[in-house]
Design a protein around this motif. Structure first.
Motif, PDB file in Angstrom:
ATOM      1  N   PRO A 127       0.797  -1.231   0.000  1.00 26.56           N
ATOM      2  CA  PRO A 127       0.000   0.000   0.000  1.00 26.56           C
ATOM      3  C   PRO A 127       0.829   1.280   0.000  1.00 26.56           C
ATOM      4  CG  PRO A 127       0.106  -0.899   2.205  1.00 26.56           C
ATOM      5  CD  PRO A 127       0.799  -1.893   1.313  1.00 26.56           C
ATOM      6  N   ILE A 128       2.148   1.159   0.153  1.00 27.50           N
ATOM      7  CA  ILE A 128       3.006   2.351   0.199  1.00 27.50           C
ATOM      8  C   ILE A 128       3.404   2.728  -1.221  1.00 27.50           C
ATOM      9  CG2 ILE A 128       5.102   3.382   1.129  1.00 27.50           C
ATOM     10  CD1 ILE A 128       5.086   1.273   3.320  1.00 27.50           C
ATOM     11  N   ASP A 129       3.077   3.944  -1.618  1.00 28.75           N
ATOM     12  CA  ASP A 129       3.298   4.386  -2.996  1.00 28.75           C
ATOM     13  C   ASP A 129       3.889   5.791  -2.958  1.00 28.75           C
ATOM     14  OD1 ASP A 129       2.825   5.270  -5.768  1.00 28.75           O
ATOM     15  OD2 ASP A 129       1.652   3.433  -5.910  1.00 28.75           O
ATOM     16  N   LEU A 130       5.185   5.903  -3.216  1.00 23.81           N
ATOM     17  CA  LEU A 130       5.891   7.169  -3.074  1.00 23.81           C
ATOM     18  C   LEU A 130       6.288   7.756  -4.421  1.00 23.81           C
ATOM     19  CD1 LEU A 130       8.465   6.325  -0.230  1.00 23.81           C
ATOM     20  CD2 LEU A 130       6.061   6.999  -0.004  1.00 23.81           C
ATOM     21  N   ILE A 131       6.153   9.075  -4.530  1.00 29.35           N
ATOM     22  CA  ILE A 131       6.763   9.840  -5.606  1.00 29.35           C
ATOM     23  C   ILE A 131       7.781  10.762  -4.943  1.00 29.35           C
ATOM     24  CG2 ILE A 131       6.433  11.547  -7.423  1.00 29.35           C
ATOM     25  CD1 ILE A 131       5.280   8.850  -8.129  1.00 29.35           C
ATOM     26  N   ILE A 132       9.029  10.664  -5.383  1.00 27.14           N
ATOM     27  CA  ILE A 132      10.124  11.372  -4.727  1.00 27.14           C
ATOM     28  C   ILE A 132      10.794  12.313  -5.719  1.00 27.14           C
ATOM     29  CG2 ILE A 132      12.316  11.108  -3.497  1.00 27.14           C
ATOM     30  CD1 ILE A 132      11.400   8.250  -2.783  1.00 27.14           C
ATOM     31  N   GLY A 133      10.947  13.556  -5.311  1.00 28.98           N
ATOM     32  CA  GLY A 133      11.670  14.536  -6.104  1.00 28.98           C
ATOM     33  C   GLY A 133      12.871  15.041  -5.332  1.00 28.98           C
ATOM     34  N   VAL A 134      14.035  15.036  -5.962  1.00 25.17           N
ATOM     35  CA  VAL A 134      15.269  15.460  -5.300  1.00 25.17           C
ATOM     36  C   VAL A 134      16.009  16.413  -6.228  1.00 25.17           C
ATOM     37  CG1 VAL A 134      17.391  14.707  -4.167  1.00 25.17           C
ATOM     38  CG2 VAL A 134      15.398  13.188  -4.192  1.00 25.17           C
ATOM     39  N   ASP A 135      16.280  17.629  -5.743  1.00 24.95           N
ATOM     40  CA  ASP A 135      16.989  18.635  -6.528  1.00 24.95           C
ATOM     41  C   ASP A 135      18.327  18.951  -5.873  1.00 24.95           C
ATOM     42  OD1 ASP A 135      14.799  18.832  -8.219  1.00 24.95           O
ATOM     43  OD2 ASP A 135      13.897  20.472  -7.070  1.00 24.95           O
ATOM     44  N   GLY A 136      19.386  18.934  -6.675  1.00 25.54           N
ATOM     45  CA  GLY A 136      20.717  19.239  -6.172  1.00 25.54           C
ATOM     46  C   GLY A 136      21.759  18.762  -7.159  1.00 25.54           C
ATOM     47  N   GLN A 138      21.899  11.246  -6.569  1.00 21.92           N
ATOM     48  CA  GLN A 138      22.022   9.798  -6.705  1.00 21.92           C
ATOM     49  C   GLN A 138      22.259   9.129  -5.358  1.00 21.92           C
ATOM     50  OE1 GLN A 138      21.467   8.036  -9.317  1.00 21.92           O
ATOM     51  NE2 GLN A 138      22.220   6.006  -8.697  1.00 21.92           N
ATOM     52  N   THR A 139      23.126   9.727  -4.553  1.00 21.68           N
ATOM     53  CA  THR A 139      23.416   9.167  -3.228  1.00 21.68           C
ATOM     54  C   THR A 139      22.166   9.144  -2.358  1.00 21.68           C
ATOM     55  OG1 THR A 139      25.721   9.911  -3.303  1.00 21.68           O
ATOM     56  CG2 THR A 139      24.771   9.490  -1.124  1.00 21.68           C
ATOM     57  N   GLY A 140      21.427  10.247  -2.370  1.00 19.07           N
ATOM     58  CA  GLY A 140      20.226  10.325  -1.551  1.00 19.07           C
ATOM     59  C   GLY A 140      19.161   9.334  -1.977  1.00 19.07           C
ATOM     60  N   VAL A 141      18.951   9.217  -3.277  1.00 16.68           N
ATOM     61  CA  VAL A 141      17.920   8.310  -3.786  1.00 16.68           C
ATOM     62  C   VAL A 141      18.284   6.859  -3.481  1.00 16.68           C
ATOM     63  CG1 VAL A 141      16.808   7.436  -5.875  1.00 16.68           C
ATOM     64  CG2 VAL A 141      17.113   9.897  -5.561  1.00 16.68           C
ATOM     65  N   GLU A 142      19.550   6.503  -3.644  1.00 14.33           N
ATOM     66  CA  GLU A 142      19.954   5.125  -3.372  1.00 14.33           C
ATOM     67  C   GLU A 142      19.822   4.792  -1.889  1.00 14.33           C
ATOM     68  OE1 GLU A 142      20.450   2.773  -5.585  1.00 14.33           O
ATOM     69  OE2 GLU A 142      19.891   4.350  -7.008  1.00 14.33           O
TER      70      GLU A 142
END
Length: 300
Positions: free
Chosen positions: A24-33, A39-43
Motif C-alpha cells: 500500500p506504500i506508494d511514493l513519488i520522490i523529487g530530489v533537486d541538487g 544519486q546518493t540520496g535516492v539510493e
C-alpha cells in the motif's frame, strides 16, 4: 522498473521523479541538487524503503489500537506515528492516522542524512508530503478537494484539475503537507471535501488533517454514514460511523461545519501542533494560514 527484497519496486519516471512502491506504500520522490548528491540520496532511500512495510506489519495490532498514555512502539516509523498522535490521545486516535506522513518523513530523513547540501526534496506518499527546502526555495502544491476530478487518459496518465495551488517558502519551516476528507483514500467521520494541513513534519500534518476533517461536521438528511467495519473488515475505526456520501448542502450548514473545523485548526495552531490549514466543503474555503513574515500564497 527495478525490484528489490521484500517485493518493493522502483522506477525512474519520464519527468525525473522516482517512484517507489511496496504494497500500500506508494511514493513519488523529487530530489533537486548536484547529480552525485541526488544519486546518493535516492539510493539511500531505496535501501531503507524495502524494510519499512515489514517493520510496520510486526506492530500492526498495536498501531490499530487507540493511542494512550502507555502506548509504545519499537520500530522507527511506528515511533514517528505514535509521537505524532500523542498530543491527541485524550480523544480517539490510533497511530494509523499518521502512517502515510510518517513513512514520508522517514524516507526524507534518510535522503537528507545521506546527501546533505540538497536544494529541495519532497516525498509524496499518496498526497501526504514530507518536504525539505533549502533557503530561498519554494514548493507549490495543487489542492484537490474531489478525487473524482482525477481523469485517466488513453495513455493511463492521471491528470488533475486542482481547485487551487498553495505555495510555501523555506522560511516558514513547513516540513509536512497532508490532506484528509470524506472523498479520500481513508475513512472520515466528517463531511469536508478536503482539509489540507501544514505542519513541521508530514506525520504531524497527517494526523491533524484527519482529526480536523472529522470536526468539519453537521447533521443533515443529505449526509449518509455507515459503521466503518461494515465497509472494511480490518479498519481501526471499529463500528464508528463514517461518511459515505454528502449531497448538496445549504450554505448555512456548510458555513457551520467549516467554522467548527476552522476553530479547531486555529486552536491547534495556537498550541503549536500545526502551522496552518485549508478547509474545503462544496466550493467554500476556510483558510488558517501561518502568521509568518513570508505568508503562504493560496490561489484558487
Amino acid at each position: 522498473m527495478t525490484q528489490a527484497g521484500y517485493g518493493a519496486v522502483r522506477a525512474l519516471l519520464d519527468n525525473g521523479l522516482h517512484h517507489f512502491q511496496h504494497g500500500p506504500i506508494d511514493l513519488i520522490i523529487g530530489v533537486d541538487g548536484e547529480p552525485a548528491c541526488v544519486q546518493t540520496g535516492v539510493e539511500a532511500a531505496w535501501q531503507r524503503f524495502g524494510s519499512i512495510l515489514p517493520e510496520l506489519v510486526t506492530e500492526l495490532s498495536q498501531l490499530r489500537r487507540p493511542v494512550g498514555d502507555k502506548t509504545t512502539f519499537q520500530t522507527p516509523v511506528a515511533q514517528r506515528m505514535g509521537d505524532a498522535c500523542w498530543p491527541y490521545r485524550r480523544g480517539f486516535v490510533t497511530a494509523m492516522a499518521a502512517v502515510a506522513g510518517s513513512v514520508a518523513d522517514e524516507i526524507l530523513q534518510v535522503i537528507l542524512q545521506a546527501a546533505p547540501g540538497l536544494r529541495r526534496v519532497f516525498v509524496n506518499n499518496g498526497g501526504d508530503i514530507a518536504l525539505y527546502l533549502s533557503p530561498e526555495e519554494t514548493y507549490t502544491v495543487g489542492l484537490v478537494s474531489n478525487i473524482d476530478q482525477v481523469r485517466v487518459t488513453a495513455l493511463a496518465v492521471p491528470t488533475i484539475a486542482p481547485d487551487g495551488t498553495l505555495t510555501v517558502h523555506a522560511s516558514q519551516g513547513i516540513g509536512g503537507i497532508a490532506t484528509s476528507g470524506w472523498r479520500g483514500r481513508s475513512f472520515s467521520m466528517g463531511i469536508a471535501d478536503s482539509v489540507t494541513v501544514l505542519a513541521v513534519t508530514a506525520a504531524q500534518a497527517d494526523v491533524a488533517a484527519t482529526l480536523i476533517a472529522n470536526q468539519v461536521n453537521a447533521d443533515h438528511p443529505g449526509i449518509t454514514r455507515a459503521p466503518a467495519n461494515t465497509l472494511k473488515d480490518d479498519t481501526d475505526l471499529g463500528d464508528r460511523r463514517v461518511t459515505v456520501d454528502v449531497g448538496p448542502l445549504p450554505e448555512t450548514i456548510i458555513r457551520q461545519a467549516l467554522t467548527h473545523g476552522a476553530q479547531v485548526a486555529r486552536q491547534w495552531q495556537a498550541d503549536g501542533l500545526i502551522l496552518g490549514a485549508v478547509l474545503v466543503l462544496q466550493g467554500h474555503v476556510e483558510a488558517v494560514f501561518p502568521a509568518l513574515a513570508e505568508p503562504c500564497r493560496y490561489v484558487a
